[in-house]
Design a protein around this motif. Sequence first.
Motif, PDB file in Angstrom:
ATOM      1  N   ASP A 237      83.601  67.315  58.218  1.00  0.00           N
ATOM      2  CA  ASP A 237      85.209  68.563  57.888  1.00  0.00           C
ATOM      3  C   ASP A 237      85.385  67.008  56.937  1.00  0.00           C
ATOM      4  O   ASP A 237      86.473  66.645  56.309  1.00  0.00           O
ATOM      5  CB  ASP A 237      86.110  67.694  59.238  1.00  0.00           C
ATOM      6  N   ARG A 238      84.567  65.598  56.718  1.00  0.00           N
ATOM      7  CA  ARG A 238      85.039  64.561  55.891  1.00  0.00           C
ATOM      8  C   ARG A 238      84.591  64.604  54.467  1.00  0.00           C
ATOM      9  O   ARG A 238      84.729  64.439  53.792  1.00  0.00           O
ATOM     10  CB  ARG A 238      84.137  63.023  56.945  1.00  0.00           C
ATOM     11  N   ALA A 239      83.455  64.975  54.769  1.00  0.00           N
ATOM     12  CA  ALA A 239      82.805  65.752  53.639  1.00  0.00           C
ATOM     13  C   ALA A 239      83.418  66.941  52.702  1.00  0.00           C
ATOM     14  O   ALA A 239      83.727  66.469  51.269  1.00  0.00           O
ATOM     15  CB  ALA A 239      81.534  67.053  54.095  1.00  0.00           C
ATOM     16  N   GLU A 252      88.795  75.604  51.445  1.00  0.00           N
ATOM     17  CA  GLU A 252      87.608  76.612  51.442  1.00  0.00           C
ATOM     18  C   GLU A 252      86.934  76.770  50.171  1.00  0.00           C
ATOM     19  O   GLU A 252      86.294  76.473  50.395  1.00  0.00           O
ATOM     20  CB  GLU A 252      89.044  77.939  51.258  1.00  0.00           C
ATOM     21  N   ARG A 253      87.722  76.613  49.052  1.00  0.00           N
ATOM     22  CA  ARG A 253      86.338  76.322  47.970  1.00  0.00           C
ATOM     23  C   ARG A 253      85.507  75.228  47.880  1.00  0.00           C
ATOM     24  O   ARG A 253      84.731  75.287  48.250  1.00  0.00           O
ATOM     25  CB  ARG A 253      87.545  75.998  46.787  1.00  0.00           C
ATOM     26  N   ALA A 254      86.028  73.763  49.048  1.00  0.00           N
ATOM     27  CA  ALA A 254      85.622  72.416  48.862  1.00  0.00           C
ATOM     28  C   ALA A 254      84.353  73.240  49.600  1.00  0.00           C
ATOM     29  O   ALA A 254      82.917  72.596  49.657  1.00  0.00           O
ATOM     30  CB  ALA A 254      85.839  71.213  49.524  1.00  0.00           C
ATOM     31  N   LEU A 258      79.959  73.333  49.058  1.00  0.00           N
ATOM     32  CA  LEU A 258      79.105  72.232  50.252  1.00  0.00           C
ATOM     33  C   LEU A 258      77.885  72.994  50.519  1.00  0.00           C
ATOM     34  O   LEU A 258      76.758  72.581  50.489  1.00  0.00           O
ATOM     35  CB  LEU A 258      79.846  71.502  51.052  1.00  0.00           C
ATOM     36  N   GLU A 259      78.122  73.868  51.106  1.00  0.00           N
ATOM     37  CA  GLU A 259      77.096  75.176  51.186  1.00  0.00           C
ATOM     38  C   GLU A 259      76.007  75.505  50.664  1.00  0.00           C
ATOM     39  O   GLU A 259      74.934  75.348  50.567  1.00  0.00           O
ATOM     40  CB  GLU A 259      77.765  76.128  51.830  1.00  0.00           C
ATOM     41  N   ILE A 265      76.971  66.321  48.904  1.00  0.00           N
ATOM     42  CA  ILE A 265      78.985  66.273  48.503  1.00  0.00           C
ATOM     43  C   ILE A 265      78.915  65.499  47.319  1.00  0.00           C
ATOM     44  O   ILE A 265      79.358  66.899  46.425  1.00  0.00           O
ATOM     45  CB  ILE A 265      79.585  65.429  49.529  1.00  0.00           C
ATOM     46  N   ALA A 266      77.427  65.064  46.651  1.00  0.00           N
ATOM     47  CA  ALA A 266      77.925  64.483  45.063  1.00  0.00           C
ATOM     48  C   ALA A 266      77.672  66.101  44.176  1.00  0.00           C
ATOM     49  O   ALA A 266      78.049  65.926  43.342  1.00  0.00           O
ATOM     50  CB  ALA A 266      76.532  63.557  44.487  1.00  0.00           C
ATOM     51  N   ASP A 267      76.766  66.411  44.859  1.00  0.00           N
ATOM     52  CA  ASP A 267      75.977  67.746  44.215  1.00  0.00           C
ATOM     53  C   ASP A 267      77.245  69.057  43.682  1.00  0.00           C
ATOM     54  O   ASP A 267      78.135  70.210  42.878  1.00  0.00           O
ATOM     55  CB  ASP A 267      74.673  68.435  44.747  1.00  0.00           C
ATOM     56  N   ALA A 268      78.016  69.338  45.442  1.00  0.00           N
ATOM     57  CA  ALA A 268      79.352  69.870  45.320  1.00  0.00           C
ATOM     58  C   ALA A 268      80.290  69.017  44.376  1.00  0.00           C
ATOM     59  O   ALA A 268      80.857  70.133  43.940  1.00  0.00           O
ATOM     60  CB  ALA A 268      79.878  69.830  46.756  1.00  0.00           C
ATOM     61  N   ILE A 269      80.905  67.593  44.452  1.00  0.00           N
ATOM     62  CA  ILE A 269      81.953  67.830  43.594  1.00  0.00           C
ATOM     63  C   ILE A 269      81.779  67.664  42.179  1.00  0.00           C
ATOM     64  O   ILE A 269      82.466  68.546  41.416  1.00  0.00           O
ATOM     65  CB  ILE A 269      81.924  65.774  43.393  1.00  0.00           C
ATOM     66  N   ASP A 270      79.877  67.833  41.429  1.00  0.00           N
ATOM     67  CA  ASP A 270      79.794  67.887  40.139  1.00  0.00           C
ATOM     68  C   ASP A 270      79.859  69.378  39.885  1.00  0.00           C
ATOM     69  O   ASP A 270      80.211  70.273  38.569  1.00  0.00           O
ATOM     70  CB  ASP A 270      78.386  67.588  40.272  1.00  0.00           C
TER      71      ASP A 270
END
Length: 276
Positions: A237-239, A252-254, A258-259, A265-270
């Motif tokens: 949840d924090r991620a 939902e997109r996050a 992330l998956e 997390i950093a890769d999902a942000i990028d």
Amino acid sequence: MTDFNSLKTESRNLKSADIDKMSALEIAQLINEEDKTVAFAVTEALESIARGIDAMADALKNGGRIFYIGAGTSGRLGVLDASECPPTYGVSADTVIGIIAGGRDAAFESIEDAEDDFDSCVKQMKEKGFCGKDVCVGLSASGSANCVKGALQYAASLSAKTISVSCNHNSPLLPLSDIAITVEVGPEVINGSTRMKAGTAQKMILNMLSTGAMVRFGRTRGNYMAYMIPSNIKLVDRAIRIICAKTGATPERAKAELEKAGNVIADAIDAIEAEA
């Protein structure tokens, strides 16, 4: 031979001389008042702490590791700080290593005489392949632990950077350290019980050293744990909330990104920012 009589950590605290006659509330108030002085004492060492942060970060950037070395409370605090780096910053378990005199058992049961052995921690350092690229952080409230002296001397023999953390300005560790972090917190409420103020000071310093080093090593995005390992419901949840806050994505997109990013997390942000 250390002159223990000259060490502030071994001296008597007159404010608590009659602690055995105090009420429970009076004991709690006294300890609380003494603890308030610790943060101010740490303030006096901030420049040395900053130098330690930079030395540790530089080592990590160059493929080195951080070794915390200590006995008793000091050793346990080092093991604690090291163990929290992988889940918090996503580094491998051998990036920050805590070594305690007497070995793993000493983390759970007191092995007080282990600190007297100069080679107690050096043996463990050799087993872990300590080398010149690594940093040795020696932890000893009094500065008298032979195991820490031996570790600092061994590290220096390999041209590795050495840092000491102690609570006496006449600490025997000072001449053995490239960077000496000294925080004199004065006599303990219980004479010589350095798990109290001295332990609190060392924990504060370790928080600064590891946090600062990891930030400068690039393991955060702002003040977010961008490489935290989301290994339970709360952390997942924090991620997701971190990704949302950094990118403006929906939960939902996050979660989906992330998956896709293998929970990094950093890769999902990028990935999200690259599509913006």
